[in-house]
Design a protein around this motif. Sequence first.
Motif: not given
Lengths: 272, 417, 292
Positions: B153-178
């Motif tokens: 992942y691109n740390k600059e774009l992620w900012g302080d979004t936490p690293v996901p540990k489950t699929r649900a978190e993953w989808l949520a984080a990705t949607a936020k960044l999209n």
Amino acid sequence: MRRVLLNTAAAATFVVMIFPVYWMVSTAFKPTKEIQAETPSLLPLRPTLQHFETAMAADGFWRFWANSLLVTAGAVLLALVVALLAAFAVSRMRWRGRGPFIVAVFAAQMAPWEALLVPMFIIARDTGLLDSLLMLTGVYFMITLPFTVVTLRGFLAAIPAELEEAALVDGCTRAEAFRRIVFPLLAPGLMATSLFGFITAWNEFAFVNVLIIKDEANRTLPVWLSSFRDVFGTDWGATMAAATLFALPALVLFLFLQRRVGVGMTAGAVKG
Amino acid sequence: MPRNLLKIALALPLLAACGTAQQPAASSAPSAAPAKLVVWIMDGSVTKDLLASFEKDYETAHPGIDLDLQIQAWDGIGERVTAALASTDAPDVIEVGNTQVAQYSASGGVRDLTSKVADLGGADWLPGLAQPGNIDGKQYGIPWYAANRVVVYNKELWGDTPVPKTRAEWLAATAKLNKGGNQGIYLTGQTWYALAGFIWDEGGDLAVKRGESWAGALDTPEALAGMAFYRELQALGKGPKDADEANPPQHEVFAQGKVAQIIAVPGIAARVLEVEPGMKDKIGYFTIPGKTADKPGAVFTGGSDLIIPEASRHPEAAYEVVKALAGEKFQTDLAKAMSFVPNRTSLAGVLAGDEGTAAMAAGAANGRATPNTPAWAAVEATAVIKQYMTAVLTGGDPAAEAAKVSKTITETLNSGS
Amino acid sequence: MSTRRANLWPYLLIAPAVAAGVFLLLYPLLKAAVLSVQHFRMGELIRGGAEFVGLANYRELLAKTEFWEVLLRTAVWTVINVGLIVALGTGVGLMLARLGRRARLLLMSALALAWATPVIAATTIFQWLFQSELGIVNWLLGTRGFAWFADPVATFAVLVVLVVWQSIPFVALTLYAGLTTIPAELYESARIDGGTSRQIFWKITFPVLRPLFALITSLEVIWVAKCFPQIWVLSQGGPDGATTTLPVYAFKVARVLHRYDLGSAVAMLTVLVLAAALVANLRRMLRQEAAQ
């Protein structure tokens, strides 16, 4: 007016034909980041020679060029000589079996070369000719021979025998007559066939891949062309740079040959 | 080899045209003169420096051996290795992918190294590498290295979004960044390794063995669930639906700086930096999330095995080279230089230091292999799974498409070699 | 007119060609034919000992309904491509004959370059040009995001454009070479007699070039039918088998499985199909030779 139409059509054809080639060359000069940019650019914004350096710094680069030239030139020249002899026999002489011979030569164009990979490999293995450029030359020679025979025969047939007869009457030997009269008129045919043979042999990959195995020094250029690829994908900048370099000799050959075609034409006109 | 009497009876011309039987290469006695050993390494497996130092060290330690390490291009490698195995003077050691080693092993052209397994420390080999090289209980392929995918992942774009540990978190984080001109994830339509992982997480598989035959399993509910998740994830970005991750090379897309994440092996970072050195401190890694936080997502264990052709003229010397390449010292050097997983689980500690390899090692614990049959290589080569994915992503009916591709896979796997 | 020679000369002249043909073509071809009636996989290639299985491979091939679909598709593919190639190539060839020297040289160079471009490079360029997100074609047409290679007809069309583009130079250059053998006086006298361009083409150009036309068309039929790398790299025969022609099919059922026996059988069948398609031309050639 017609001239304008003609020239416009020619210009349009030129653009259509050259555009993909242009794209290949311009990619070769674009830095990798630009190649995948969101908005495609027609001109390299920051041209670089880095890809050409990568392509030419590849292992064995110069040796591959030498091998390819050797094998291709050998195959093409051999095919021209053998085909010319056969074409002469077919177009200038009458003999039994001429018809079946020319049909057989024509049918040979249908040869399923991709299916002959395994038999050729077995033959090379059994005769100890694996890893040998000689075997490769032989295969390329055979691939280009049928087309060369048929085409040269067509061009020979178009040259009236009276021209030769006239030269003989003027005191030339048969060989001289051939060299001075027939050969220049044959030039367009030679151009078409040598260009065809060159491009076919120059680009061939499948047979090199299975016939040249351990002896790296005997590999040819197409292997080099496909070597800019690893598990992450292909280095397209380097591949396009390599492809550009790869296509140049055919262009050089063409320019060289087409000069001769011009010569042949005027010679024919004078004689006519 | 006994000649086929029927062939002889047919006709003399046909006799000449028959394929001649090949005599298996006699194993040669160790020769006194320096033996030239040819080793085939795939392009991109080892850095040039590491290869050079290995060659130097090996030749110093084994006077009388001249090591010729030949880098092989990927194009046409299948035909080339087959030709090598069928020739009368083959390279002495060949690196083959773990999805290819089964078909070569089954052909009879590879040396049986079962007796050497103990000598090579084979007790704790990675199963994803050892299994494919094992046919009918005999070990032909020696595990060399593995790699599995993580999320880069691109740390600059992620900012302080936490690293996901489950699929649900993953989808949520990705949607936020999209949003805002950036892609949440660049996932092309044909990244089938990723799909395989999602299917395994659901409890499904790509193909299952039923008795003596195989059956494609992409039409099971579990596999369809995996595809559904893939679809959800893929939609959170602009990855082309009709291309795979090498066309265009995804590291080049990632290097443009507008993509939040890609699914790739950690080693891809080096390639990203080649394209855009400015990404140097912006690359982060995390293990592919599983359905729950306690187990990482299943990943495909990719990697290579080493084989010794039967037609090699120096089998004993070749074995020594294999031993060195699979040995602890080289494995440690290789893992550090290339971010690969070493071939033995006992060596996994080598990967601890680096963020990328640590994420990879965590995922490797849930590493799986493709169906263990020689014909699987043909399924990959015909790209049927990739086409299935594109069909579903561009609006096809998932169940119907899955049924079709499963049928094709079943046919291919049972065509026999 | 023919020249009378000592009886042996013609046979001596064709001897090298015949020898080459026997050793480098006929012999391997026979081997391939034998392969097609054996059980011949990777194992047999490496270890030897191939078993004779009669027509089992052929039966296996012909029994699959897919085979006949592929055959039909190959026919359609060939007709479309060859039609376009010959028509457009002839047009360009004629254009070349009429152009001024410099313009002709420029155009011929462009043609030579297009012809000389390595097939894989050309295929990749076309992949990029038609890419759904970053491709220039979608950018020009304003259809960004349209996945050309996910649609069967679109993929087929792109492949046709690619093959036609790279095949035109051969036709154009070879025909142009043939056109240069027609003496200028023929054209002049025809024009003086008041012929239109169309008449001149059909009455003078075409008859002289007819053998060349026949040759080129036959060759293009053969080459297009056997065309493989472009299709495989671009679409792997998809989507949904829409671009699976005979050679692609052969790859999918034979080469990837290292089933050289099946691959040989397909090749033999391909030759039969091509021979059937070109039989008219072959017959005509035989008759022509007998008449001369």
